[in-house]
Design a protein around this motif. Structure first.
Motif, PDB file in Angstrom:
ATOM      1  N   SER A  16       0.822  -1.220   0.000  1.00 24.09           N
ATOM      2  CA  SER A  16       0.000   0.000   0.000  1.00 24.09           C
ATOM      3  C   SER A  16       0.850   1.261   0.000  1.00 24.09           C
ATOM      4  CB  SER A  16      -0.928   0.007   1.224  1.00 24.09           C
ATOM      5  OG  SER A  16      -1.843  -1.061   1.175  1.00 24.09           O
ATOM      6  N   GLN A  17       2.098   1.154   0.397  1.00 26.02           N
ATOM      7  CA  GLN A  17       3.044   2.277   0.373  1.00 26.02           C
ATOM      8  C   GLN A  17       4.413   1.714  -0.006  1.00 26.02           C
ATOM      9  OE1 GLN A  17       2.744   5.734   3.247  1.00 26.02           O
ATOM     10  NE2 GLN A  17       4.542   4.725   4.049  1.00 26.02           N
ATOM     11  N   PRO A  18       4.582   1.380  -1.298  1.00 26.85           N
ATOM     12  CA  PRO A  18       5.817   0.714  -1.727  1.00 26.85           C
ATOM     13  C   PRO A  18       7.014   1.648  -1.667  1.00 26.85           C
ATOM     14  CG  PRO A  18       4.493   1.293  -3.620  1.00 26.85           C
ATOM     15  CD  PRO A  18       3.659   1.608  -2.413  1.00 26.85           C
ATOM     16  N   ASP A  19       8.190   1.062  -1.825  1.00 24.20           N
ATOM     17  CA  ASP A  19       9.449   1.820  -1.863  1.00 24.20           C
ATOM     18  C   ASP A  19       9.696   2.574  -0.563  1.00 24.20           C
ATOM     19  OD1 ASP A  19       9.810   1.020  -4.609  1.00 24.20           O
ATOM     20  OD2 ASP A  19       8.355   2.572  -5.154  1.00 24.20           O
ATOM     21  N   ALA A  60      -6.379   1.290  15.794  1.00 22.56           N
ATOM     22  CA  ALA A  60      -6.873   2.434  15.024  1.00 22.56           C
ATOM     23  C   ALA A  60      -5.953   3.647  15.127  1.00 22.56           C
ATOM     24  CB  ALA A  60      -8.287   2.795  15.491  1.00 22.56           C
ATOM     25  N   ALA A  61      -5.419   3.887  16.318  1.00 25.17           N
ATOM     26  CA  ALA A  61      -4.583   5.077  16.505  1.00 25.17           C
ATOM     27  C   ALA A  61      -3.328   5.022  15.647  1.00 25.17           C
ATOM     28  CB  ALA A  61      -4.204   5.224  17.978  1.00 25.17           C
ATOM     29  N   CYS A  62      -2.718   3.841  15.538  1.00 24.53           N
ATOM     30  CA  CYS A  62      -1.491   3.716  14.750  1.00 24.53           C
ATOM     31  C   CYS A  62      -1.790   3.661  13.259  1.00 24.53           C
ATOM     32  CB  CYS A  62      -0.707   2.482  15.177  1.00 24.53           C
ATOM     33  SG  CYS A  62      -0.155   2.542  16.899  1.00 24.53           S
ATOM     34  N   LEU A  63      -2.895   3.026  12.867  1.00 21.92           N
ATOM     35  CA  LEU A  63      -3.278   2.999  11.456  1.00 21.92           C
ATOM     36  C   LEU A  63      -3.537   4.403  10.926  1.00 21.92           C
ATOM     37  CD1 LEU A  63      -5.680  -0.077  11.488  1.00 21.92           C
ATOM     38  CD2 LEU A  63      -3.556   0.088  10.181  1.00 21.92           C
ATOM     39  N   ALA A  64      -4.020   5.290  11.769  1.00 19.39           N
ATOM     40  CA  ALA A  64      -4.323   6.660  11.348  1.00 19.39           C
ATOM     41  C   ALA A  64      -3.103   7.570  11.369  1.00 19.39           C
ATOM     42  CB  ALA A  64      -5.407   7.244  12.259  1.00 19.39           C
ATOM     43  N   LEU A  65      -2.010   7.122  11.963  1.00 17.86           N
ATOM     44  CA  LEU A  65      -0.842   7.986  12.159  1.00 17.86           C
ATOM     45  C   LEU A  65      -0.100   8.230  10.843  1.00 17.86           C
ATOM     46  CD1 LEU A  65       1.061   9.452  14.165  1.00 17.86           C
ATOM     47  CD2 LEU A  65       2.276   7.279  14.423  1.00 17.86           C
ATOM     48  N   GLU A  66       0.249   9.500  10.598  1.00 20.64           N
ATOM     49  CA  GLU A  66       1.086   9.885   9.472  1.00 20.64           C
ATOM     50  C   GLU A  66       2.271  10.683   9.990  1.00 20.64           C
ATOM     51  OE1 GLU A  66      -1.305  12.236   6.875  1.00 20.64           O
ATOM     52  OE2 GLU A  66      -2.365  10.519   6.015  1.00 20.64           O
ATOM     53  N   GLY A 112       3.219  13.083   5.402  1.00 20.22           N
ATOM     54  CA  GLY A 112       2.002  12.404   4.997  1.00 20.22           C
ATOM     55  C   GLY A 112       2.154  10.922   4.744  1.00 20.22           C
ATOM     56  N   ASN A 113       3.273  10.335   5.181  1.00 20.17           N
ATOM     57  CA  ASN A 113       3.489   8.901   5.019  1.00 20.17           C
ATOM     58  C   ASN A 113       2.904   8.144   6.199  1.00 20.17           C
ATOM     59  OD1 ASN A 113       5.173   9.091   2.603  1.00 20.17           O
ATOM     60  ND2 ASN A 113       6.728   9.962   3.971  1.00 20.17           N
ATOM     61  N   HIS A 114       2.171   7.094   5.904  1.00 22.20           N
ATOM     62  CA  HIS A 114       1.675   6.221   6.960  1.00 22.20           C
ATOM     63  C   HIS A 114       2.766   5.249   7.389  1.00 22.20           C
ATOM     64  CE1 HIS A 114      -2.689   7.100   7.211  1.00 22.20           C
ATOM     65  NE2 HIS A 114      -2.520   7.538   5.976  1.00 22.20           N
ATOM     66  N   PRO A 144      11.387   6.804   3.475  1.00 20.63           N
ATOM     67  CA  PRO A 144      10.877   6.830   2.094  1.00 20.63           C
ATOM     68  C   PRO A 144      11.998   6.552   1.099  1.00 20.63           C
ATOM     69  CG  PRO A 144      11.258   9.058   2.874  1.00 20.63           C
ATOM     70  CD  PRO A 144      11.605   8.142   4.025  1.00 20.63           C
ATOM     71  N   GLY A 145      11.618   6.195  -0.131  1.00 24.05           N
ATOM     72  CA  GLY A 145      12.612   5.939  -1.166  1.00 24.05           C
ATOM     73  C   GLY A 145      13.592   4.860  -0.773  1.00 24.05           C
TER      74      GLY A 145
END
Length: 207
Positions: free
Chosen positions: A29-32, A94-100, A104-106, A159-160
């Motif tokens: 869902s958030q590759p790389d 839920a709290a961690c799933l919503a964290l960015e 803006g990266n989850h 990221p990356g």
């Protein structure tokens, strides 16, 4: 085999310390990219952050440095015979799933693969002594303390990212995320003790 004198220093000098467990999360869902999760039994801060930084050196030599400003509070009781699955399930609340993070990266999704780590009991030739290996679902415990509950997870997203070996350490922490007491577990990481994690990063486009 690489020797890390910092482990000896930690054994000699630690009286109190509070990183409890170290895990990672990867997902299509958030590759790389992937995320480090640092768990502690201390409550979440009331002023938006705790002191200290995480330093993560990628296989290409670049170092990401992040403050501990992104966190989720779970405060869940853990069973007395807890396994690593009991810990990983707390990251998917839920709290961690919503964290960015600030970009803006989850850090975790419902389909994320979460891996928690222990020290490699028998490092192969060429591996450092403080090489982290995955804990399986039946292994217990994986934490630096005999925890009754896990309260706060701190998130650092890389990221990356590419697959490979990541060197990780922390600096300037206080009692919230000081190195854990067991020098043979990744939660002992600090300025005097870096840990090495072999990460397989999901590649491709978001699903």
């Amino acid at each position: 085999m690489q020797r890390m004198p910092g482990l000896v220093l930690l054994l000699a000098g630690l009286t109190e310390a509070h990183i409890s467990i170290v895990c990672t999360a990867t997902t299509s869902s958030q590759p790389d990219s992937f995320a480090f999760w640092f768990g502690t039994y201390h409550p979440a801060p009331t002023d938006g952050s705790v002191p200290g930084q995480a330093h993560i050196k990628a296989p290409d030599g670049n170092v990401l440095t992040a403050d501990f400003t992104d966190f989720c509070e779970v405060d869940l009781a853990l069973p007395g015979d807890k396994t690593v699955d009991d810990f990983t399930e707390t990251i998917k609340t839920a709290a961690c799933l919503a964290l960015e993070d600030s970009d803006g990266n989850h850090g975790v999704f419902a389909d994320s693969t979460i891996t928690c780590f222990k020290g490699d009991p028998s490092p192969e030739e060429g591996n450092p002594d403080n090489h982290a290996v995955a804990v399986t679902g039946e292994d217990s415990p994986v934490d630096c303390y005999e925890l009754d509950n896990l309260i706060t997870w701190y998130l650092v997203v890389i990221p990356g990212a590419e697959s490979g070996r990541y060197e990780t350490w922390t600096t300037d922490t206080d009692t919230n995320l000081d190195p854990g007491e067991d020098a043979m577990k990744p939660c002992s990481m600090g300025a005097a003790s870096t840990w090495f994690f072999d990460i397989s990063v999901t590649k491709g486009s978001k699903t």
